[in-house]
Design a protein around this motif. Structure first.
Motif, short mmCIF file in Angstrom:
data_model
loop_
_atom_site.label_atom_id
_atom_site.label_comp_id
_atom_site.label_asym_id
_atom_site.label_seq_id
_atom_site.Cartn_x
_atom_site.Cartn_y
_atom_site.Cartn_z
N UNK A 5 36.37 38.70 31.77
CA UNK A 5 35.26 39.17 32.59
C UNK A 5 34.19 38.09 32.63
N UNK A 6 33.65 37.85 33.79
CA UNK A 6 32.58 36.86 33.94
C UNK A 6 31.24 37.44 33.49
N UNK A 7 30.99 38.69 33.85
CA UNK A 7 29.71 39.32 33.55
C UNK A 7 29.69 39.84 32.12
N UNK A 8 28.51 39.78 31.49
CA UNK A 8 28.40 40.24 30.11
C UNK A 8 28.63 41.75 30.00
N UNK A 9 28.32 42.49 31.05
CA UNK A 9 28.58 43.93 31.08
C UNK A 9 29.41 44.25 32.31
N UNK A 10 30.74 44.11 32.21
CA UNK A 10 31.60 44.39 33.37
C UNK A 10 31.51 45.86 33.78
N UNK A 11 31.61 46.09 35.09
CA UNK A 11 31.61 47.47 35.55
C UNK A 11 32.96 48.12 35.23
N UNK A 38 32.12 53.52 43.85
CA UNK A 38 31.22 52.65 44.62
C UNK A 38 30.96 51.32 43.91
N UNK A 39 31.95 50.86 43.16
CA UNK A 39 31.86 49.58 42.47
C UNK A 39 32.75 48.56 43.15
N UNK A 40 32.34 47.32 43.09
CA UNK A 40 33.11 46.23 43.68
C UNK A 40 33.38 45.18 42.61
N UNK A 41 34.57 44.65 42.64
CA UNK A 41 34.99 43.63 41.69
C UNK A 41 35.75 42.55 42.44
N UNK A 42 35.49 41.30 42.09
CA UNK A 42 36.25 40.18 42.66
C UNK A 42 36.96 39.45 41.54
N UNK A 43 38.17 39.00 41.85
CA UNK A 43 38.95 38.24 40.88
C UNK A 43 39.20 36.87 41.49
N UNK A 44 38.82 35.84 40.73
CA UNK A 44 39.04 34.47 41.16
C UNK A 44 40.11 33.88 40.25
N UNK A 45 41.18 33.40 40.86
CA UNK A 45 42.32 32.87 40.13
C UNK A 45 42.25 31.34 40.10
N UNK A 46 42.37 30.79 38.91
CA UNK A 46 42.36 29.35 38.70
C UNK A 46 43.72 28.92 38.16
N UNK A 47 43.84 27.66 37.89
CA UNK A 47 45.09 27.09 37.37
C UNK A 47 45.49 27.70 36.01
N UNK A 84 43.39 30.27 34.30
CA UNK A 84 42.70 31.50 33.96
C UNK A 84 42.26 32.23 35.22
N UNK A 85 41.87 33.48 35.04
CA UNK A 85 41.28 34.26 36.12
C UNK A 85 39.98 34.86 35.59
N UNK A 86 38.97 34.86 36.42
CA UNK A 86 37.70 35.47 36.07
C UNK A 86 37.50 36.71 36.93
N UNK A 87 37.07 37.79 36.29
CA UNK A 87 36.84 39.05 36.97
C UNK A 87 35.33 39.26 37.03
N UNK A 88 34.81 39.33 38.25
CA UNK A 88 33.37 39.42 38.48
C UNK A 88 33.00 40.83 38.93
N UNK A 89 31.78 41.27 38.56
CA UNK A 89 31.19 42.44 39.18
C UNK A 89 30.74 41.99 40.57
N UNK A 90 31.03 42.73 41.59
CA UNK A 90 30.55 42.50 42.95
C UNK A 90 31.42 41.52 43.74
N UNK A 91 31.00 41.24 44.94
CA UNK A 91 31.70 40.34 45.86
C UNK A 91 31.41 38.89 45.48
N UNK A 92 32.46 38.07 45.42
CA UNK A 92 32.31 36.65 45.08
C UNK A 92 33.12 35.84 46.06
N UNK A 93 32.53 34.78 46.58
CA UNK A 93 33.24 33.85 47.45
C UNK A 93 33.67 34.48 48.76
N UNK A 94 34.70 33.90 49.33
CA UNK A 94 35.28 34.39 50.59
C UNK A 94 36.68 34.91 50.30
N UNK A 95 36.79 36.19 49.95
CA UNK A 95 38.11 36.72 49.58
C UNK A 95 39.07 36.73 50.77
#
Length: 147
Positions: free
Chosen positions: A11-17, A56-65, A67-78
């Motif tokens: 999780x990217x955020x200290x308090x993930x939803x 009513x929660x939103x989560x974005x997952x960004x995949x890297x080589x 690792x993957x980071x899970x963010x609260x809310x919209x991130x980037x251009x999914x």
């Protein structure tokens, strides 16, 4: 013999939803039980966003080589945005996928037909399903706990 490469999910955020916690748990569980799935994760080039219609929660997952980071809310251009309730997501996580996610055999079951019906009636929305089909199917393969 080649050993499986480690792929970290965090999780990217200290308090993930709540939604971020659910998705992080599924991804960790699936990569631990099937380490070869990291190849699927590495093949997802842009973020995948999931919006829970009931919490009513939103989560974005960004995949890297590595690792993957899970963010609260919209991130980037999914490339794929899923809009579903948590029970619908749980239903999707039970769909069996073969061939690294490119063969959705689980959609030919009773459960799979229910999911497809929900997609057709727009009760479960997967934006990007037709334009980014590989990414959408890869994401389902990553969250699928079905063996």
């Amino acid at each position: 013999m080649k050993t499986a490469q480690k792929y970290e999910i965090s999780a990217y955020d200290s308090e993930p939803n709540e939604l971020a916690n659910i998705l992080t748990g599924w991804l960790k569980q699936n990569l631990e039980s099937s380490p070869q799935r990291y190849k699927i994760a590495r093949a997802i080039p842009r973020p995948v966003t999931v919006h829970s219609t009931d919490t009513k929660q939103t989560t974005s997952i960004v995949f890297y080589e590595d690792r993957a980071l899970v963010f609260n809310d919209l991130v980037g251009r999914p490339s794929v945005v899923v809009k579903a309730s948590v029970p619908q997501l749980a239903e999707v996580s039970q769909v069996y996928m073969k061939a690294r996610g490119y063969l959705p055999v689980g959609f030919f079951t009773r459960r799979g037909r229910r999911i497809l019906e929900q997609i057709m009636t727009r009760n479960l929305v997967i934006k990007g399903l037709l334009t980014h089909t590989a990414t959408a199917l890869n994401f389902v393969a990553l969250i699928s706990v079905a063996d």
